[in-house]
Design an enzyme around this catalytic site. Structure first.
Site, PDB file in Angstrom:
ATOM      1  N   GLU A  45      16.982  -6.209  -1.999  1.00 51.76           N
ATOM      2  CA  GLU A  45      15.954  -7.271  -2.294  1.00 51.76           C
ATOM      3  C   GLU A  45      14.426  -6.729  -1.858  1.00 51.76           C
ATOM      4  O   GLU A  45      13.459  -6.912  -2.747  1.00 51.76           O
ATOM      5  CB  GLU A  45      16.042  -8.476  -1.011  1.00 51.76           C
ATOM      6  CG  GLU A  45      16.137  -8.008   0.508  1.00 51.76           C
ATOM      7  CD  GLU A  45      17.447  -7.355   0.702  1.00 51.76           C
ATOM      8  OE1 GLU A  45      18.103  -8.183   1.686  1.00 51.76           O
ATOM      9  OE2 GLU A  45      18.001  -6.776   0.199  1.00 51.76           O
ATOM     10  N   CYS A  77      14.215  -6.916   6.145  1.00 54.08           N
ATOM     11  CA  CYS A  77      14.038  -7.510   4.638  1.00 54.08           C
ATOM     12  C   CYS A  77      13.689  -8.885   4.716  1.00 54.08           C
ATOM     13  O   CYS A  77      12.986  -9.391   3.875  1.00 54.08           O
ATOM     14  CB  CYS A  77      15.439  -7.239   3.720  1.00 54.08           C
ATOM     15  SG  CYS A  77      16.045  -5.435   3.306  1.00 54.08           S
ATOM     16  N   SER A 160      54.750  11.515 -15.154  1.00 59.89           N
ATOM     17  CA  SER A 160      53.960  10.361 -15.185  1.00 59.89           C
ATOM     18  C   SER A 160      52.769  10.193 -16.360  1.00 59.89           C
ATOM     19  O   SER A 160      51.767   9.238 -16.074  1.00 59.89           O
ATOM     20  CB  SER A 160      53.232  10.094 -13.950  1.00 59.89           C
ATOM     21  OG  SER A 160      52.330  10.952 -13.543  1.00 59.89           O
ATOM     22  N   ASP A 192      52.036  16.915  -8.900  1.00 60.74           N
ATOM     23  CA  ASP A 192      51.171  16.725  -9.866  1.00 60.74           C
ATOM     24  C   ASP A 192      49.856  17.868  -9.938  1.00 60.74           C
ATOM     25  O   ASP A 192      49.117  17.911 -10.906  1.00 60.74           O
ATOM     26  CB  ASP A 192      50.371  15.297  -9.907  1.00 60.74           C
ATOM     27  CG  ASP A 192      51.668  14.113 -10.184  1.00 60.74           C
ATOM     28  OD1 ASP A 192      52.459  14.538 -10.661  1.00 60.74           O
ATOM     29  OD2 ASP A 192      51.230  13.122  -9.728  1.00 60.74           O
ATOM     30  N   LEU A 196      41.704  15.138  -8.632  1.00 64.17           N
ATOM     31  CA  LEU A 196      41.395  13.946  -7.973  1.00 64.17           C
ATOM     32  C   LEU A 196      39.816  13.956  -7.951  1.00 64.17           C
ATOM     33  O   LEU A 196      38.815  13.469  -7.179  1.00 64.17           O
ATOM     34  CB  LEU A 196      41.673  13.832  -6.353  1.00 64.17           C
ATOM     35  CG  LEU A 196      43.139  13.754  -5.903  1.00 64.17           C
ATOM     36  CD1 LEU A 196      43.229  13.598  -4.596  1.00 64.17           C
ATOM     37  CD2 LEU A 196      43.844  12.743  -6.920  1.00 64.17           C
TER      38      LEU A 196
END
Length: 361
Positions: A45, A77, A160, A192, A196
């Site tokens: 804001e 704020c 996969s 795998d 990442l």
């Protein structure tokens, strides 16, 4: 206008602060927008009001979260709102855990018209992760997976690639970009050899976390480099790959003590944790009631194999009445796939007013 503020709020990397978006509007015309980019920088804001300058006077400020009322790394704020000369403030949701209460009352006392509760559920969902971390010290855990129509994450031999469409993979990488850390088990890391990292969208790579109780992560793995945190069981003295940080935690019922893992991540200001498997990790997280949100990409593919890798390999339940039911469920089409997301515990505005709401263990 609140929808525009919500879209702004999803931007940035403000951890450990909340995602917040703001719009200064003159009727149906946008004057300026802002979001909280990073902790220590201007709040949403304040940024929107600064961009608007004198054009904010007499206008309406839409903000997804109640403006703060305390001196932190930035001034309150609420004071900036009053000084801007806006005549009206529309707030998505009240601050679930204000450092200093009284922001709304202060603005009203200064002659600003204030409305609260516009798109309240969506606004709360934007700060649910911050709320959990602020009140418990733990990260907000999202369990993410890509599955076939029969709930499988890989074939019986571990293949996969790829279950889902490119559109789904793009969204999955967008989720990575919005997370502070990604967690996988050692089984996924070995099967795998994932990086990442964020690749299909522009963004930054989150911290990579591996649950490796016995110290099996090889030095040749893609994860065996900088920006990786490995959790091992206490007493394990296997060699540590160069660049990897290792933290030892107690053993748990099915591997490592996951509550201790989450406490350590929370201590490091990891607010948004994305868990990407595999099945044993998913099952242990669900069994331990440690999951806050589930996000599953469902592809129109059927394996029909009882030995294929399932979504979660935990204790589970015996009766359907005890099954985990998601709340605030949403569906989104991504090509031929469907992304289903839902919260594990009943979320929504009532939690903002319920100080006795149960905390995730």
């Amino acid at each position: 206008m609140m929808q525009r503020a919500l879209e702004e709020g999803a931007k940035g990397y403000p951890s450990p602060n909340p995602h917040v978006g703001a719009v200064v509007a003159d009727g149906d015309r946008v004057v300026s927008v802002g979001h909280h980019v990073r902790a220590g920088q201007m709040h949403a804001e304040a940024l929107a009001l600064s961009v608007a300058g004198e054009k904010a006077r007499g206008k309406t400020l839409y903000v997804t979260l109640e403006p703060c009322n305390h001196h932190g790394r930035t001034p309150p704020c609420a004071d900036a709102v009053i000084a801007s000369g806006v005549s009206r403030v529309v707030i998505g949701c009240a601050d679930p855990a204000p450092h200093v209460a009284g922001s709304i009352e202060k603005m009203r006392a200064a002659g600003v018209e204030v409305s609260v509760g516009v798109r309240e559920d969506d606004a709360y969902a934007l700060v649910a992760d911050f709320h959990k971390h602020h009140t418990t010290g733990l990260p907000f855990v999202t369990l993410k997976a890509a599955v076939t129509l029969d709930g499988k994450m890989a074939t019986r031999v571990g293949d996969s690639k790829w279950i889902t469409s490119e559109a789904s993979r793009v969204e999955a990488h967008r989720m990575r970009d919005r997370s502070d850390a990604i967690l996988v088990g050692i089984g996924t890391a070995l099967a795998d050899d994932p990086a990442l990292t964020v690749r299909h969208v522009e963004g930054r790579d989150p911290l990579r976390v591996v649950l490796d109780s016995e110290g099996r992560l090889p030095s040749t793995a893609k994860l065996a480099s900088s920006n990786t945190l490995v959790f091992r069981a206490r007493g394990v003295t296997a060699p540590i790959p160069s660049g990897v940080e290792v933290v030892h935690v107690p053993r748990g019922e099915s591997g490592l003590s996951l509550p201790d893992v989450l406490r350590e991540l929370g201590r490091r200001d990891i607010v948004r944790l994305l868990v990407e498997g595999g099945g044993r990790v998913h099952g242990a997280m669900l069994d331990g009631a440690l999951v806050d949100r589930v996000a599953v990409f469902i592809a129109p593919v059927v394996l029909g194999d009882a030995l294929a890798v399932g979504f979660a390999a935990g204790r589970g339940v015996d009766y359907m009445a005890d099954a985990l039911r998601l709340h605030r469920v949403r569906h989104r089409s991504l090509g031929e796939d469907i992304l289903m997301t839902g919260d594990v515990a009943a979320a929504g505005a009532r939690l903002l007013r319920d100080s006795d709401a149960p905390k995730t263990p």
